[in-house]
Design an enzyme around this catalytic site. Structure first.
Site, PDB file in Angstrom:
ATOM      1  CB  SER A   1      -0.840  -0.010   1.289  1.00 25.59           C
ATOM      2  OG  SER A   1      -1.442   1.246   1.519  1.00 25.59           O
TER       3      SER A   1
ATOM      4  CE1 TYR B   1      -4.285  -2.193   5.030  1.00 24.63           C
ATOM      5  CE2 TYR B   1      -3.198  -0.088   4.618  1.00 24.63           C
ATOM      6  CZ  TYR B   1      -3.862  -1.217   4.153  1.00 24.63           C
ATOM      7  OH  TYR B   1      -4.087  -1.365   2.796  1.00 24.63           O
TER       8      TYR B   1
HETATM    9  N1  LIG Z   1      -8.743  -0.179  -1.176  1.00 23.89           N
HETATM   10  C1  LIG Z   1      -7.704   0.573  -0.966  1.00 23.89           C
HETATM   11  O1  LIG Z   1      -7.796   1.800  -0.898  1.00 23.89           O
HETATM   12  C2  LIG Z   1      -6.326  -0.051  -0.822  1.00 23.89           C
HETATM   13  C3  LIG Z   1      -5.203   0.784  -0.912  1.00 23.89           C
HETATM   14  C4  LIG Z   1      -3.938   0.212  -0.798  1.00 23.89           C
HETATM   15  C5  LIG Z   1      -3.801  -1.142  -0.609  1.00 23.89           C
HETATM   16  N2  LIG Z   1      -4.901  -1.930  -0.516  1.00 23.89           N
HETATM   17  C6  LIG Z   1      -4.699  -3.379  -0.344  1.00 23.89           C
HETATM   18  O2  LIG Z   1      -5.227  -4.058  -1.466  1.00 23.89           O
HETATM   19  C7  LIG Z   1      -5.597  -5.392  -1.089  1.00 23.89           C
HETATM   20  C8  LIG Z   1      -7.009  -5.689  -1.580  1.00 23.89           C
HETATM   21  O3  LIG Z   1      -7.915  -4.870  -0.863  1.00 23.89           O
HETATM   22  P1  LIG Z   1      -9.312  -4.353  -1.429  1.00 23.89           P
HETATM   23  O4  LIG Z   1      -9.249  -2.885  -1.395  1.00 23.89           O
HETATM   24  O5  LIG Z   1      -9.677  -5.034  -2.675  1.00 23.89           O
HETATM   25  O6  LIG Z   1     -10.265  -4.801  -0.196  1.00 23.89           O
HETATM   26  P2  LIG Z   1     -11.529  -5.746  -0.081  1.00 23.89           P
HETATM   27  O7  LIG Z   1     -11.885  -5.761   1.365  1.00 23.89           O
HETATM   28  O8  LIG Z   1     -12.593  -5.348  -1.050  1.00 23.89           O
HETATM   29  O9  LIG Z   1     -10.958  -7.164  -0.535  1.00 23.89           O
HETATM   30  C9  LIG Z   1     -10.092  -7.909   0.291  1.00 23.89           C
HETATM   31  C10 LIG Z   1     -10.459  -9.377   0.142  1.00 23.89           C
HETATM   32  O10 LIG Z   1      -9.608 -10.142   1.013  1.00 23.89           O
HETATM   33  C11 LIG Z   1     -10.412 -11.096   1.687  1.00 23.89           C
HETATM   34  N3  LIG Z   1      -9.764 -11.447   2.955  1.00 23.89           N
HETATM   35  C12 LIG Z   1      -9.630 -10.683   4.071  1.00 23.89           C
HETATM   36  N4  LIG Z   1      -9.033 -11.360   5.051  1.00 23.89           N
HETATM   37  C13 LIG Z   1      -8.742 -12.578   4.536  1.00 23.89           C
HETATM   38  C14 LIG Z   1      -8.110 -13.732   5.086  1.00 23.89           C
HETATM   39  N5  LIG Z   1      -7.686 -13.752   6.363  1.00 23.89           N
HETATM   40  N6  LIG Z   1      -7.952 -14.819   4.294  1.00 23.89           N
HETATM   41  C15 LIG Z   1      -8.409 -14.812   3.005  1.00 23.89           C
HETATM   42  N7  LIG Z   1      -9.032 -13.743   2.452  1.00 23.89           N
HETATM   43  C16 LIG Z   1      -9.191 -12.650   3.208  1.00 23.89           C
HETATM   44  C17 LIG Z   1     -11.763 -10.421   1.873  1.00 23.89           C
HETATM   45  O11 LIG Z   1     -12.811 -11.333   2.106  1.00 23.89           O
HETATM   46  C18 LIG Z   1     -11.903  -9.664   0.552  1.00 23.89           C
HETATM   47  O12 LIG Z   1     -12.509 -10.444  -0.445  1.00 23.89           O
HETATM   48  C19 LIG Z   1      -5.422  -5.457   0.433  1.00 23.89           C
HETATM   49  O13 LIG Z   1      -4.179  -6.055   0.732  1.00 23.89           O
HETATM   50  C20 LIG Z   1      -5.419  -3.992   0.833  1.00 23.89           C
HETATM   51  O14 LIG Z   1      -4.723  -3.779   2.032  1.00 23.89           O
HETATM   52  C21 LIG Z   1      -6.162  -1.417  -0.613  1.00 23.89           C
END
Ligand SMILES: NC(=O)c1ccc[n+]([C@@H]2O[C@H](COP(=O)([O-])OP(=O)(O)OC[C@H]3O[C@@H](n4cnc5c(N)ncnc54)[C@H](O)[C@@H]3O)[C@@H](O)[C@H]2O)c1
Length: 267
Positions: free
Chosen positions: A154, A167
């Site tokens: 991130s 985080y």
């Molecule tokens: N959305 C943002 O703004 C953002 C920014 C930077 C980084 N990220 C990172 O991107 C990645 C994807 O996030 P997203 O935004 O699509 O979020 P999201 O919550 O929509 O998707 C995350 C997915 O991971 C699954 N998950 C969570 N814990 C889990 C576990 N213990 N085992 C298996 N699956 C699990 C959830 O069920 C979900 O389907 C994450 O690592 C997040 O930290 C997100």
């Protein structure tokens, strides 16, 4: 077929929705077959709901609609043994593995004095140890022929993003683990890179962060402001980075911290 990753077999965690689903669809468009993992269950320490079995099935449907294979497994990335077993089963069915995307992650929000030990343990367990478990599940299938590990960090893995200390710490940890692995595995042609998105509208939405930033600590708002004149980027922009890192176009790219961050980290 002339896709950019035709015939590659890729593991994606957190694949039920959000960016994980977007990566699955983008990679399938370019010819990959997929092992899709998600917890499909909410966690008490996380204030927003996680994905469901229906969400995971929908990702698989979108992939198969594109003519590619999608194998789904409901697994918590915190459970290393269960993850390795699921991946081994998927790899046996697909006939091999070429890459993994450690994408599953959770976000809790709070000031330093309201963040609990349970939040710390859950966030580090899912985001950091879960990423390690994903690498460890994929590697036995990659070391013979080489491959590509992509660990989703991130912008909070590169700057001191406040109001979610666990985080930020976990996402910095992902960078350290990836750099070390990149050195250790270069000799066997396994590349290890991190991807660093700025904000993307997905299901990852702790309302309390919004409240903290708008009501309690407006002074911290500028840290989250992109340089480009956009509030957020889109999942597809991150998926294109993932696609590049898996493709042979990136065959000499390892140890990269690939920012898709609209410039937020240069501020
Ligand atoms: N959305 C943002 O703004 C953002 C920014 C930077 C980084 N990220 C990172 O991107 C990645 C994807 O996030 P997203 O935004 O699509 O979020 P999201 O919550 O929509 O998707 C995350 C997915 O991971 C699954 N998950 C969570 N814990 C889990 C576990 N213990 N085992 C298996 N699956 C699990 C959830 O069920 C979900 O389907 C994450 O690592 C997040 O930290 C997100």
């Amino acid at each position: 077929m002339s896709g950019r990753v035709t015939g590659k077999r890729v593991l994606i965690t957190g694949a039920a929705r959000g960016m994980g689903r977007s990566h699955a669809v983008r990679l399938a468009e370019e010819g990959a077959d997929l092992i899709l993992v998600d917890i499909c269950e909410s966690l008490p320490e996380v204030e927003y709901p996680l994905a469901t079995r229906d969400d995971l099935d929908e990702t698989a449907r979108l992939v198969t609609e594109l003519g590619r294979q999608a194998l789904t497994y409901v697994v918590d990335v915190r459970d290393g043994a269960a993850l390795s077993a699921a991946v081994a089963e998927g790899v046996a069915e697909l006939g091999g593995l070429d890459a993994s995307v450690a994408n599953a992650g959770v976000l809790t929000a709070g000031t330093w004095d309201t963040t609990t030990a349970e939040q710390w343990r859950t966030v580090v367990d899912v985001n950091l140890i879960g990423t390690w478990n994903t690498c460890a599940a994929a590697l036995p299938h990659l070391v013979e022929r080489g491959g590509s590990l992509i660990n989703v960090s991130s912008v909070a893995g590169l700057k001191g993003s406040p109001l979610h200390t666990p985080y930020t710490a976990s996402k910095h940890g992902v960078v350290g683990l990836s750099r070390a692995l990149a050195n250790e595995l270069a000799a066997v042609n396994v590349r290890v890179n991190t991807v660093h998105p700025t904000g993307v509208a997905t299901g990852l939405r702790p309302d309390s962060l919004h409240t903290l930033l708008h009501e309690t600590r407006q002074d911290l708002g500028p840290i989250f402001q992109n340089a480009l004149p956009i509030q957020m980027t889109e999942a597809l922009d991150i998926s294109n980075a993932v696609l590049f890192l898996i493709s042979d176009e990136a065959r000499h790219v390892t140890g990269l911290e690939f920012k898709v961050d609209a410039g937020v980290t240069i501020r």
